[in-house]
Design a protein around this motif. Structure first.
Motif, PDB file in Angstrom:
ATOM      1  N   LEU A   1      -9.929 -60.459  23.217  1.00  0.00           N
ATOM      2  CA  LEU A   1     -10.193 -60.246  24.643  1.00  0.00           C
ATOM      3  C   LEU A   1     -10.907 -58.920  24.890  1.00  0.00           C
ATOM      4  CD1 LEU A   1      -6.846 -61.569  26.172  1.00  0.00           C
ATOM      5  CD2 LEU A   1      -9.078 -62.711  26.111  1.00  0.00           C
ATOM      6  N   THR A   2     -10.578 -57.896  24.110  1.00  0.00           N
ATOM      7  CA  THR A   2     -11.278 -56.618  24.241  1.00  0.00           C
ATOM      8  C   THR A   2     -12.749 -56.761  23.856  1.00  0.00           C
ATOM      9  OG1 THR A   2      -9.229 -55.443  23.722  1.00  0.00           O
ATOM     10  CG2 THR A   2     -11.282 -54.208  23.521  1.00  0.00           C
ATOM     11  N   ALA A   3     -13.010 -57.512  22.788  1.00  0.00           N
ATOM     12  CA  ALA A   3     -14.394 -57.762  22.382  1.00  0.00           C
ATOM     13  C   ALA A   3     -15.148 -58.549  23.451  1.00  0.00           C
ATOM     14  CB  ALA A   3     -14.423 -58.503  21.054  1.00  0.00           C
ATOM     15  N   ALA A   4     -14.488 -59.525  24.082  1.00  0.00           N
ATOM     16  CA  ALA A   4     -15.123 -60.287  25.159  1.00  0.00           C
ATOM     17  C   ALA A   4     -15.428 -59.398  26.356  1.00  0.00           C
ATOM     18  CB  ALA A   4     -14.213 -61.445  25.570  1.00  0.00           C
ATOM     19  N   SER A   5     -14.522 -58.480  26.680  1.00  0.00           N
ATOM     20  CA  SER A   5     -14.771 -57.553  27.787  1.00  0.00           C
ATOM     21  C   SER A   5     -15.973 -56.663  27.497  1.00  0.00           C
ATOM     22  CB  SER A   5     -13.533 -56.691  28.034  1.00  0.00           C
ATOM     23  OG  SER A   5     -12.414 -57.491  28.359  1.00  0.00           O
TER      24      SER A   5
ATOM     25  N   GLU B   1       3.308 -42.765  14.039  1.00  0.00           N
ATOM     26  CA  GLU B   1       1.875 -42.508  14.031  1.00  0.00           C
ATOM     27  C   GLU B   1       1.144 -43.377  15.054  1.00  0.00           C
ATOM     28  OE1 GLU B   1      -1.793 -42.078  10.863  1.00  0.00           O
ATOM     29  OE2 GLU B   1      -0.183 -43.502  10.438  1.00  0.00           O
ATOM     30  N   TYR B   2       1.388 -44.667  15.063  1.00  0.00           N
ATOM     31  CA  TYR B   2       0.664 -45.549  15.987  1.00  0.00           C
ATOM     32  C   TYR B   2       0.972 -45.194  17.438  1.00  0.00           C
ATOM     33  CZ  TYR B   2      -0.791 -49.724  18.487  1.00  0.00           C
ATOM     34  OH  TYR B   2      -1.374 -50.579  19.386  1.00  0.00           O
TER      35      TYR B   2
ATOM     36  N   ARG C   1      -3.274 -53.727  12.204  1.00  0.00           N
ATOM     37  CA  ARG C   1      -2.143 -54.439  12.791  1.00  0.00           C
ATOM     38  C   ARG C   1      -2.497 -55.884  13.109  1.00  0.00           C
ATOM     39  NH1 ARG C   1       1.978 -51.538  15.269  1.00  0.00           N
ATOM     40  NH2 ARG C   1       2.015 -53.010  17.011  1.00  0.00           N
ATOM     41  N   ALA C   2      -3.759 -56.123  13.470  1.00  0.00           N
ATOM     42  CA  ALA C   2      -4.153 -57.468  13.868  1.00  0.00           C
ATOM     43  C   ALA C   2      -4.441 -58.365  12.673  1.00  0.00           C
ATOM     44  CB  ALA C   2      -5.369 -57.391  14.782  1.00  0.00           C
TER      45      ALA C   2
ATOM     46  N   LEU D   1      -8.113 -44.911  15.684  1.00  0.00           N
ATOM     47  CA  LEU D   1      -7.227 -45.828  16.410  1.00  0.00           C
ATOM     48  C   LEU D   1      -7.719 -47.261  16.302  1.00  0.00           C
ATOM     49  CD1 LEU D   1      -4.818 -46.297  18.288  1.00  0.00           C
ATOM     50  CD2 LEU D   1      -6.330 -45.789  20.226  1.00  0.00           C
ATOM     51  N   GLY D   2      -9.041 -47.452  16.338  1.00  0.00           N
ATOM     52  CA  GLY D   2      -9.579 -48.799  16.162  1.00  0.00           C
ATOM     53  C   GLY D   2      -9.231 -49.392  14.801  1.00  0.00           C
TER      54      GLY D   2
END
Length: 288
Positions: free
Chosen positions: A263-267, A158-159, A248-249, A241-242
């Motif tokens: 890092l995605t949040a910082a971007s 699935e992932y 997972r995190a 997906l989020g």
């Protein structure tokens, strides 16, 4: 003597007549039974069972080859997008540094580089995820039987399946945005002609580029939304997906996945900051 002989002859004739009268009945019953058995084909037995209330179980098939084909085949168009967007990221550097661009051209150029970067990252993520999933399929430790290949992929991978689909579709739309921006800048369609040139013609060509690529993008997006099967739109797929990545995190406590989310949040924060700065500059130009 003659009377007794005639009586015996009459009895034997009646017996034969009776036996001859019964044979056609047996033959008729046998023929009707054979006709009935020939009229019921094997393909209609399932329909008779369903009409009688019984539910036939769907046949399960082995979709091992379909999984290999999907994860192996999607890497080909993703590789094309990755190579094209990587080469496109380093174009127009000289033109941007010379300061010969107008405010509108500079913003379109920023949109161009942003889309090229996203197209490269998402297509590269598609290639890497599909390659890892392809290796997992080759390992073979999963249930290959299902009603359809789609159901098997959603159940066993699935992932990987959702990540590869979403990354490739988003990289495709970013690529279309990159192409539209490059056409506008490369042919100076946004530049105001001060030397008495055909500025009206350039404006119409710019609108033609935007409308044609916009028509293709909206057509593809509509078709994608109709065939996602498990989500109503690409936005719903993005949210799903989020949630999977967040699980997972933070639920499964994967350290590197936590770093990736941070890092995605910082971007996203810096993208919003740059966008707000551009809006403030635009408001200042309008005020002056």
């Amino acid at each position: 003597m003659k009377a007794s002989t005639s009586i015996v002859f009459l009895l034997s004739c009646s017996t034969r007549a009776a036996s001859g009268f019964q044979l056609p009945k047996a033959t008729t019953a046998a023929n009707s039974a054979s006709k009935l058995s020939m009229s019921i084909s094997p393909s209609s037995i399932g329909g008779l069972l369903v009409r009688g209330g019984a539910v036939a179980e769907p046949a399960l098939q082995n979709f091992y080859g379909d999984a290999l084909g999907y994860f192996g085949g999607i890497r080909i168009p993703a590789s094309f997008l990755a190579g094209s967007s990587l080469a496109a990221m380093f174009i127009f550097k000289t033109k941007a540094n010379n300061g010969e661009l107008s405010t509108l051209e500079r913003r379109v150029l920023g949109f161009y580089h942003f889309n090229s970067l996203l197209a490269f990252l998402l297509s590269l993520n598609t290639i890497a995820s599909a390659t890892i999933a392809h290796t997992a399929v080759l390992h073979g430790r999963f249930n290959k039987m299902a009603e359809t290949a789609y159901m098997m992929m959603r159940r066993e991978f699935e992932y990987e399946f959702v990540t590869v689909r979403w990354s490739f579709l988003c990289s495709l739309f970013c690529f279309l945005g990159m192409i539209a921006s490059r056409l506008l800048i490369e042919f100076d369609l946004l530049k105001k002609d001060t030397n008495g040139g055909d500025s009206k013609n350039k404006k119409e060509i710019a609108l033609l580029v935007v409308c044609s690529l916009g028509a293709l993008a909206t057509h593809l997006l509509s078709y994608v939304n109709q065939n996602l099967w498990c989500w109503q739109s690409l936005i719903g797929m993005t949210i799903y997906l989020g949630k999977m990545i967040a699980t997972r995190a933070f639920v499964e406590a994967r350290p590197l996945q936590i770093v990736s989310v941070g890092l995605t949040a910082a971007s996203a924060f810096y993208i919003a900051k740059i966008g707000l700065r551009e809006l403030k500059e635009k408001a200042g130009d309008v005020a002056t």
